[in-house]
Scaffold this active site. Structure first.
Site, PDB file in Angstrom:
ATOM      1  N   GLY A  45       7.010  -1.153  -9.809  1.00 23.13           N
ATOM      2  CA  GLY A  45       6.595  -1.977  -8.674  1.00 23.13           C
ATOM      3  C   GLY A  45       5.081  -2.111  -8.640  1.00 23.13           C
ATOM      4  N   GLN A  50      -3.081  -3.711  -5.328  1.00 23.27           N
ATOM      5  CA  GLN A  50      -3.352  -2.969  -6.567  1.00 23.27           C
ATOM      6  C   GLN A  50      -3.998  -3.824  -7.653  1.00 23.27           C
ATOM      7  OE1 GLN A  50       0.814  -1.258  -6.555  1.00 23.27           O
ATOM      8  NE2 GLN A  50      -0.343   0.478  -7.361  1.00 23.27           N
ATOM      9  N   CYS A 107       2.400   6.329  -8.879  1.00 25.64           N
ATOM     10  CA  CYS A 107       1.758   5.097  -8.432  1.00 25.64           C
ATOM     11  C   CYS A 107       0.721   4.706  -9.467  1.00 25.64           C
ATOM     12  CB  CYS A 107       1.088   5.341  -7.080  1.00 25.64           C
ATOM     13  SG  CYS A 107       0.227   3.890  -6.423  1.00 25.64           S
ATOM     14  N   LEU A 108       0.717   3.434  -9.869  1.00 33.28           N
ATOM     15  CA  LEU A 108      -0.233   2.998 -10.901  1.00 33.28           C
ATOM     16  C   LEU A 108      -1.684   3.160 -10.435  1.00 33.28           C
ATOM     17  CD1 LEU A 108       1.568  -0.195 -12.287  1.00 33.28           C
ATOM     18  CD2 LEU A 108       1.451   2.082 -13.338  1.00 33.28           C
ATOM     19  N   HIS A 149       7.733   1.991  -1.043  1.00 34.32           N
ATOM     20  CA  HIS A 149       6.416   2.358  -1.583  1.00 34.32           C
ATOM     21  C   HIS A 149       5.490   1.131  -1.604  1.00 34.32           C
ATOM     22  CE1 HIS A 149       3.847   4.679  -4.611  1.00 34.32           C
ATOM     23  NE2 HIS A 149       3.388   3.450  -4.728  1.00 34.32           N
ATOM     24  N   GLU A 150       6.025   0.003  -2.080  1.00 34.57           N
ATOM     25  CA  GLU A 150       5.187  -1.212  -2.184  1.00 34.57           C
ATOM     26  C   GLU A 150       4.909  -1.815  -0.802  1.00 34.57           C
ATOM     27  OE1 GLU A 150       3.819  -1.377  -4.896  1.00 34.57           O
ATOM     28  OE2 GLU A 150       5.255  -0.231  -6.063  1.00 34.57           O
ATOM     29  N   HIS A 153       2.009  -0.133   0.569  1.00 36.11           N
ATOM     30  CA  HIS A 153       0.762  -0.673  -0.012  1.00 36.11           C
ATOM     31  C   HIS A 153       0.299  -1.917   0.745  1.00 36.11           C
ATOM     32  CE1 HIS A 153      -0.361   1.534  -3.610  1.00 36.11           C
ATOM     33  NE2 HIS A 153       0.862   1.494  -4.097  1.00 36.11           N
TER      34      HIS A 153
END
Ligand code: ZN
Length: 189
Positions: A45, A50, A107-108, A149-150, A153
């Site tokens: 994701g 990000q 997480c990226l 999670h996204e 963000h």
């Protein structure tokens, strides 16, 4: 185009995303770039913050994860997760349905940092799709975790905010290092 991933410590990750009023060519290009970027980094994701843009757009693709199941219901009927991947969600609204479940997350924007996070196992999602059409579904497992999670963000919330105190404390050296790198980056302009 693969875009650079914004790492922890950069202010945009804490910005609430603007709602998308219409899916313009700029938003379409953003979505295409976000897919390329997510796949290049083998993520499941990615949120617009990000890649540096505080707008409510996320992309998800759980197809490559075989050891953590996802479930999906559309219109009250079971649906095939693969058929809905890769998924774009715009202006998502998420409502908890199931009991909390704890599972590993990464997480990226936090390279090599993983931790157990507790979130509702099943959620109802209302959003717009990549064409700007309304989309509603219920999901569980990894897909539900990724959507939550996204969505966090998109509101400037990060998974470290959902870790228990001890876990976050244990990760402090790594987090401080990322913050220092961000500070240096900001200084250099
Ligand atoms: Zn993330």
């Amino acid at each position: 185009m693969v875009l650079p991933i914004v790492k922890y410590g950069m202010p945009v990750l804490r910005q609430k995303g603007a709602r998308v009023e219409s899916v313009t060519p700029v938003i379409k290009k953003l979505i295409a770039d976000m897919f390329e970027t997510m796949h290049a980094h083998k993520g499941v994701g990615l949120a617009a913050q990000q890649v540096g843009l505080p707008v409510q757009v996320m992309v998800i693709d759980v197809r490559d994860v075989t050891d953590r199941p996802s479930s999906l219901e559309v219109g009250g009927k079971p649906a095939k997760v693969e058929e809905y991947m890769p998924l774009v969600l715009i202006n998502p609204k998420v409502t908890a349905v199931g009991q909390p479940a704890t599972g590993p997350e990464g997480c990226l924007s936090f390279p090599e940092i993983y931790a157990d996070i507790t979130r509702p196992e099943v959620v109802d999602v209302k959003a717009l799709d990549r064409e700007g059409n309304p989309l509603e579904f219920r999901c569980g497992g990894l897909l539900a975790r990724a959507v939550q999670h996204e969505t966090d963000h998109l509101h400037g919330i990060l998974f470290i905010d959902r870790m228990d105190k001890k876990t976050k404390e244990d990760l402090r050296p790594e987090l401080e290092l990322l913050q220092a790198e961000a500070k240096a980056l900001l200084k250099s302009g």
